[in-house]
Design a protein around this motif. Sequence first.
Motif: not given
Length: 312
Positions: A83-91
Amino acid sequence: MHGPPTFLVNPASGGGRAAAQWREWEPRLLRAFPPARVAHTERVYDAARLTTEAVAAGSRMVVAVGGDGTVNEVVNGLMGADLATRKECMLGILACGTGSDLARGLGLPADPDSAIAVLERGQARSLDVGRLRCVGLGAERGAIVRHFVNEADFGIGAEVTRRVNARSRRGGRATYLWTTVRALLAWRDPEVELRVDGGAPERLRLKSVFLCNSAYAGGGMCIAPGARSDDGQFRLVIYGALGRIEAIRRLGETYQGREIEHPLIRYADCRELSADAEVEVMIECDGEPVGRLPARFDLLPGALRVLLAPTA
């Protein structure tokens, strides 16, 4: 420090058009995003695997260059991160596929210069993601989990998707429309048990059921007018046991951008749906056949950040 952005190119998207378009776009994108990584897919699920690898290597912006299926695989790769990593990611999305229904529903521009400008100057917005648990197809005969951002469908819509995807070269709206008409002529409505938001079960014969996060599916059909990707709910659309001629007639109305008034076509909002049937009923997500009933669909509000055009 976060690593450079990653561009995942599906050269087969749009009947091979993506490969030619990427050759045109690549110099500008590599100037705009130095030192970007570029990877090309070669087979099904490559984009999901490559996304996982890119995120593990530090990329926090992953751009899907292809159609709805390519975007779906990138989404599944991103959703596999913690979750922490996904919050930093952008599609990011550079749409060049057969249908590109998600890009249409999100209001992403169709012309290449404007689409690239969204990547350069766009705003990241948190959008809802659908989650599907079902029985897999082919080698994945056990229980599987898939995520989707545009729509999921079971019934004749999934059969049409299977037929379109089986073509060596896929067309656009005309291909989807003609394939749907041909599928309707041979289709036999299955009896399906539905349970919406944990309510009482309902058994009915149906053509198709859509859970929409956006308005469009099937190469431009406006299946769920008014559906939004950030409102915390699916737009549920149920096509009951319409006769073949009636179904073909109503099919044309999906391009008019408004809900169809018919006693066997229903619209509702929901966050969860379970479905089961005694016969095999196929499921597709974002334009790709993925499994069969029994299945459970639920919504993950605001689960993924997507680069979209700046709002006024």
